[in-house]
Motif scaffolding. Sequence first.
Motif, PDB file in Angstrom:
ATOM      1  N   ASN A   6      38.332  37.024  53.188  1.00 44.74           N
ATOM      2  CA  ASN A   6      37.319  37.922  52.645  1.00 44.74           C
ATOM      3  C   ASN A   6      35.935  37.288  52.700  1.00 44.74           C
ATOM      4  N   SER A  30      41.140  35.100  49.830  1.00 49.84           N
ATOM      5  CA  SER A  30      39.731  34.846  49.511  1.00 49.84           C
ATOM      6  C   SER A  30      38.975  34.212  50.679  1.00 49.84           C
ATOM      7  N   ASP A  63      43.931  40.158  49.660  1.00 48.84           N
ATOM      8  CA  ASP A  63      43.231  39.350  48.651  1.00 48.84           C
ATOM      9  C   ASP A  63      43.046  37.896  49.091  1.00 48.84           C
TER      10      ASP A  63
END
Length: 168
Positions: free
Chosen positions: A45, A42, A40
């Motif tokens: 990602n 960010s 997760d």
Amino acid sequence: MKNLIIKLLSLFFSICFLSCNPNKKIDRENEPTIYNIQSDDSEMNQAIENAKQTLDSFDFALNNNTRIFTFFGLKKRVIENGFVEHIWIGNIKKLDNENYIGIVDNLPEKIENIKLGDTVQINRKEISDWMYIKNSKLHGGFSIKLLRDRMTKEERENFDRESGMKIE
């Protein structure tokens, strides 16, 4: 030069996405450093999304037959037994609009069905990063740039000196 670059990139940026040990750096004797990144994360990602959205730039350079491009690499997302690793693949050739083929350039940590030096196919959907070198400057390499930004000043200077790449 291309072997030096991929060895340096493998040394510093073998990235493994795991759900434990967030952002932990694992040094392995005579093997590339692994950076465990939370799934997760960010920023990572977003780096992956940027790579996917700009893959046409990689394809354009790959199809260019001039010698100004000195190295091409794709990072492939590999899943095995609940583990996910992102592994750099070099010696890239495009097979068709959706698939590439290349040679595994870094030793996986947990993945066992792919070995260093194996020839593998990469589907566009599996790509988590791309890179090429033009006039000693890194193009793409979104995960590389992010991890480099997270290094200490000393680590960045050492990486820049050893890689010989310009990173902006």
